[in-house]
Design an enzyme around this catalytic site. Structure first.
Site, short mmCIF file in Angstrom:
data_model
loop_
_atom_site.label_atom_id
_atom_site.label_comp_id
_atom_site.label_asym_id
_atom_site.label_seq_id
_atom_site.Cartn_x
_atom_site.Cartn_y
_atom_site.Cartn_z
N GLY A 1 45.08 36.76 36.60
CA GLY A 1 45.48 38.16 36.61
C GLY A 1 46.14 38.55 37.92
O GLY A 1 46.16 37.78 38.88
N GLU B 1 42.44 30.07 44.40
CA GLU B 1 43.46 30.49 43.43
C GLU B 1 44.84 29.99 43.84
O GLU B 1 45.60 29.48 43.01
CB GLU B 1 43.49 32.02 43.32
CG GLU B 1 42.31 32.60 42.59
CD GLU B 1 42.31 34.12 42.55
OE1 GLU B 1 41.59 34.66 41.71
OE2 GLU B 1 43.03 34.75 43.34
#
Length: 151
Positions: free
Chosen positions: A86, A107
């Protein structure tokens, strides 16, 4: 639609996009956060269509495992076709802010390994100007002294 329904819709759209491109040897990179959780839930319905996932956080790994999806360490994977995560914010030009959560470094590393980064975000992430909230600076232990000297 509620915000949860919007997150579920964008997560399902990502699953619908990647599913035809996966095979039983495919490993998918998966991000962290509430929208990524919706992606995991939607992806779990098709866990037989791919081999497993690389998680960008311990929380993501636990959710994947909870759905019976094998989780691999990044060091054991040769490549990732997709990394799905996201966004924290997006402007009208699709410039993004990523990294407002606790898994910033992981990430970024998993995203860098993937051939394609798919960012899923609902309309609530659209802002007129990026930067509405402060971003963390994450320092990995091996670079602590160097970073401290640089400030």
């Amino acid at each position: 639609m509620t915000q949860d329904q919007l997150k579920q819709a964008v997560a399902q759209a990502a699953v619908d996009f990647i599913l035809p491109k996966l095979d039983d040897k495919s490993i998918v990179g998966v991000g962290t956060g509430s929208t990524a959780n919706c992606f995991i839930d939607a992806l779990a319905q098709h866990k037989g269509a791919f081999d497993g996932a690389v998680a960008s956080s311990e929380a993501t790994a636990a959710r994947l495992k909870g759905h019976g999806i094998p989780v691999y360490e990044l060091n054991t994977v040769s490549d990732l076709e997709f990394y799905v995560d996201g966004a924290d914010e997006s402007d009208e030009h699709l410039n993004l802010i990523k990294g407002g959560g606790a898994a910033l470094t992981r990430e970024k590393i998993v995203a860098a390994v993937a051939k394609t980064f798919i960012c899923i975000a609902d309309a609530s992430k659209l802002v007129p100007v990026l930067g509405a909230f402060p971003l963390p600076v994450e320092v990995i232990p091996m670079a602590r002294s160097h970073v401290a000297r640089s400030w």
